[in-house]
Design a protein around this motif. Sequence first.
Motif, PDB file in Angstrom:
ATOM      1  N   ASP A   1      33.271  46.646  35.591  1.00  0.00           N
ATOM      2  CA  ASP A   1      33.029  47.922  35.548  1.00  0.00           C
ATOM      3  C   ASP A   1      32.835  48.720  36.691  1.00  0.00           C
ATOM      4  O   ASP A   1      33.128  49.793  37.203  1.00  0.00           O
ATOM      5  CB  ASP A   1      31.994  48.366  34.489  1.00  0.00           C
ATOM      6  CG  ASP A   1      32.323  47.968  33.034  1.00  0.00           C
ATOM      7  OD1 ASP A   1      33.424  47.912  32.921  1.00  0.00           O
ATOM      8  OD2 ASP A   1      31.535  47.743  31.922  1.00  0.00           O
ATOM      9  N   ILE A   2      31.972  47.973  37.635  1.00  0.00           N
ATOM     10  CA  ILE A   2      31.818  48.754  38.926  1.00  0.00           C
ATOM     11  C   ILE A   2      32.889  48.713  39.738  1.00  0.00           C
ATOM     12  O   ILE A   2      33.098  49.805  40.373  1.00  0.00           O
ATOM     13  CB  ILE A   2      30.647  48.027  39.781  1.00  0.00           C
ATOM     14  CG1 ILE A   2      29.474  47.968  38.953  1.00  0.00           C
ATOM     15  CG2 ILE A   2      30.210  48.246  41.025  1.00  0.00           C
ATOM     16  CD1 ILE A   2      28.092  47.216  39.439  1.00  0.00           C
ATOM     17  N   VAL A   3      33.662  47.880  39.893  1.00  0.00           N
ATOM     18  CA  VAL A   3      34.789  47.830  40.685  1.00  0.00           C
ATOM     19  C   VAL A   3      35.562  49.001  40.118  1.00  0.00           C
ATOM     20  O   VAL A   3      36.595  49.802  40.758  1.00  0.00           O
ATOM     21  CB  VAL A   3      35.612  46.473  40.718  1.00  0.00           C
ATOM     22  CG1 VAL A   3      36.990  46.547  41.352  1.00  0.00           C
ATOM     23  CG2 VAL A   3      34.597  45.416  41.471  1.00  0.00           C
ATOM     24  N   TRP A  47      27.786  43.529  45.745  1.00  0.00           N
ATOM     25  CA  TRP A  47      28.939  43.754  45.037  1.00  0.00           C
ATOM     26  C   TRP A  47      30.034  43.820  46.268  1.00  0.00           C
ATOM     27  O   TRP A  47      31.059  43.245  45.852  1.00  0.00           O
ATOM     28  CB  TRP A  47      29.039  45.073  44.214  1.00  0.00           C
ATOM     29  CG  TRP A  47      28.608  44.712  42.811  1.00  0.00           C
ATOM     30  CD1 TRP A  47      27.259  45.203  42.436  1.00  0.00           C
ATOM     31  CD2 TRP A  47      29.106  44.039  41.726  1.00  0.00           C
ATOM     32  NE1 TRP A  47      27.154  44.658  41.083  1.00  0.00           N
ATOM     33  CE2 TRP A  47      28.444  44.137  40.539  1.00  0.00           C
ATOM     34  CE3 TRP A  47      30.451  43.589  41.567  1.00  0.00           C
ATOM     35  CZ2 TRP A  47      28.997  43.394  39.339  1.00  0.00           C
ATOM     36  CZ3 TRP A  47      30.776  43.182  40.502  1.00  0.00           C
ATOM     37  CH2 TRP A  47      30.040  43.070  39.237  1.00  0.00           C
ATOM     38  N   TRP A  48      29.530  44.270  47.415  1.00  0.00           N
ATOM     39  CA  TRP A  48      30.323  44.219  48.561  1.00  0.00           C
ATOM     40  C   TRP A  48      31.003  42.867  48.819  1.00  0.00           C
ATOM     41  O   TRP A  48      32.033  42.651  49.139  1.00  0.00           O
ATOM     42  CB  TRP A  48      29.802  44.864  49.875  1.00  0.00           C
ATOM     43  CG  TRP A  48      29.689  46.532  49.628  1.00  0.00           C
ATOM     44  CD1 TRP A  48      28.404  46.961  49.458  1.00  0.00           C
ATOM     45  CD2 TRP A  48      30.842  47.487  49.756  1.00  0.00           C
ATOM     46  NE1 TRP A  48      28.910  48.423  49.400  1.00  0.00           N
ATOM     47  CE2 TRP A  48      30.362  48.714  49.750  1.00  0.00           C
ATOM     48  CE3 TRP A  48      32.122  47.111  50.013  1.00  0.00           C
ATOM     49  CZ2 TRP A  48      30.945  49.637  49.789  1.00  0.00           C
ATOM     50  CZ3 TRP A  48      32.678  48.406  50.069  1.00  0.00           C
ATOM     51  CH2 TRP A  48      32.119  49.398  49.880  1.00  0.00           C
ATOM     52  N   GLY A  49      29.976  42.042  48.716  1.00  0.00           N
ATOM     53  CA  GLY A  49      30.472  40.419  48.984  1.00  0.00           C
ATOM     54  C   GLY A  49      31.568  39.953  47.962  1.00  0.00           C
ATOM     55  O   GLY A  49      32.196  39.009  48.064  1.00  0.00           O
ATOM     56  N   THR A  53      35.338  38.739  48.411  1.00  0.00           N
ATOM     57  CA  THR A  53      35.735  37.368  48.103  1.00  0.00           C
ATOM     58  C   THR A  53      36.939  37.493  47.098  1.00  0.00           C
ATOM     59  O   THR A  53      37.819  36.755  47.346  1.00  0.00           O
ATOM     60  CB  THR A  53      34.564  36.590  47.301  1.00  0.00           C
ATOM     61  OG1 THR A  53      33.394  36.487  48.085  1.00  0.00           O
ATOM     62  CG2 THR A  53      35.003  35.370  46.562  1.00  0.00           C
ATOM     63  N   LEU A  54      36.989  38.385  46.189  1.00  0.00           N
ATOM     64  CA  LEU A  54      38.073  38.590  45.462  1.00  0.00           C
ATOM     65  C   LEU A  54      39.459  38.935  46.240  1.00  0.00           C
ATOM     66  O   LEU A  54      40.424  38.446  46.037  1.00  0.00           O
ATOM     67  CB  LEU A  54      37.997  39.666  44.372  1.00  0.00           C
ATOM     68  CG  LEU A  54      37.110  39.151  43.084  1.00  0.00           C
ATOM     69  CD1 LEU A  54      36.529  40.679  42.330  1.00  0.00           C
ATOM     70  CD2 LEU A  54      37.425  38.286  42.181  1.00  0.00           C
ATOM     71  N   ALA A  55      39.154  39.689  47.192  1.00  0.00           N
ATOM     72  CA  ALA A  55      40.358  40.338  47.969  1.00  0.00           C
ATOM     73  C   ALA A  55      40.927  39.067  48.657  1.00  0.00           C
ATOM     74  O   ALA A  55      41.998  38.713  49.038  1.00  0.00           O
ATOM     75  CB  ALA A  55      40.015  41.326  49.116  1.00  0.00           C
ATOM     76  N   ASP A  56      39.966  38.165  49.172  1.00  0.00           N
ATOM     77  CA  ASP A  56      40.519  36.938  49.813  1.00  0.00           C
ATOM     78  C   ASP A  56      41.085  35.962  49.152  1.00  0.00           C
ATOM     79  O   ASP A  56      41.848  35.137  49.391  1.00  0.00           O
ATOM     80  CB  ASP A  56      39.271  36.307  50.595  1.00  0.00           C
ATOM     81  CG  ASP A  56      38.604  37.229  51.973  1.00  0.00           C
ATOM     82  OD1 ASP A  56      39.528  38.053  52.390  1.00  0.00           O
ATOM     83  OD2 ASP A  56      37.463  36.899  52.174  1.00  0.00           O
ATOM     84  N   PHE A  57      40.676  35.862  47.835  1.00  0.00           N
ATOM     85  CA  PHE A  57      41.187  34.795  46.881  1.00  0.00           C
ATOM     86  C   PHE A  57      42.675  35.349  46.377  1.00  0.00           C
ATOM     87  O   PHE A  57      43.137  34.456  45.951  1.00  0.00           O
ATOM     88  CB  PHE A  57      40.202  35.042  45.632  1.00  0.00           C
ATOM     89  CG  PHE A  57      40.757  34.056  44.343  1.00  0.00           C
ATOM     90  CD1 PHE A  57      40.726  32.709  44.599  1.00  0.00           C
ATOM     91  CD2 PHE A  57      41.053  34.592  43.247  1.00  0.00           C
ATOM     92  CE1 PHE A  57      41.314  31.960  43.603  1.00  0.00           C
ATOM     93  CE2 PHE A  57      41.390  33.787  42.125  1.00  0.00           C
ATOM     94  CZ  PHE A  57      41.816  32.431  42.362  1.00  0.00           C
ATOM     95  N   ALA A  58      42.892  36.679  46.580  1.00  0.00           N
ATOM     96  CA  ALA A  58      44.240  36.800  46.285  1.00  0.00           C
ATOM     97  C   ALA A  58      45.378  36.124  46.773  1.00  0.00           C
ATOM     98  O   ALA A  58      46.366  36.017  46.389  1.00  0.00           O
ATOM     99  CB  ALA A  58      44.472  38.529  46.594  1.00  0.00           C
TER     100      ALA A  58
END
Length: 77
Positions: A1-3, A47-49, A53-58
């Motif tokens: 929800d935050i993102v 949350w920034w971390g 991490t999600l961006a790198d996982f893409a």
Amino acid sequence: DIVRAHLIITRYQLSSRVMNGRQRHFIGGVGQATFSMFDSHKIEREWWGWISTLADFAAYCSTGYKTTQGMGQTQVV
């Protein structure tokens, strides 16, 4: 929800491409998207971390179709 509440697409450029296969053609999309955070001061440091991490996982999560044949790749720039 935050993102979902704070991450938005601020710019994108998308076009379709045809990839010729051995027996058939595949239509896909190629492009770039820029994501921005608003009200970022309201987001906790933890949350920034996670977002990073999600961006790198893409790059590894096999987005799309026929990723083993070079399709469906994501790159963080």
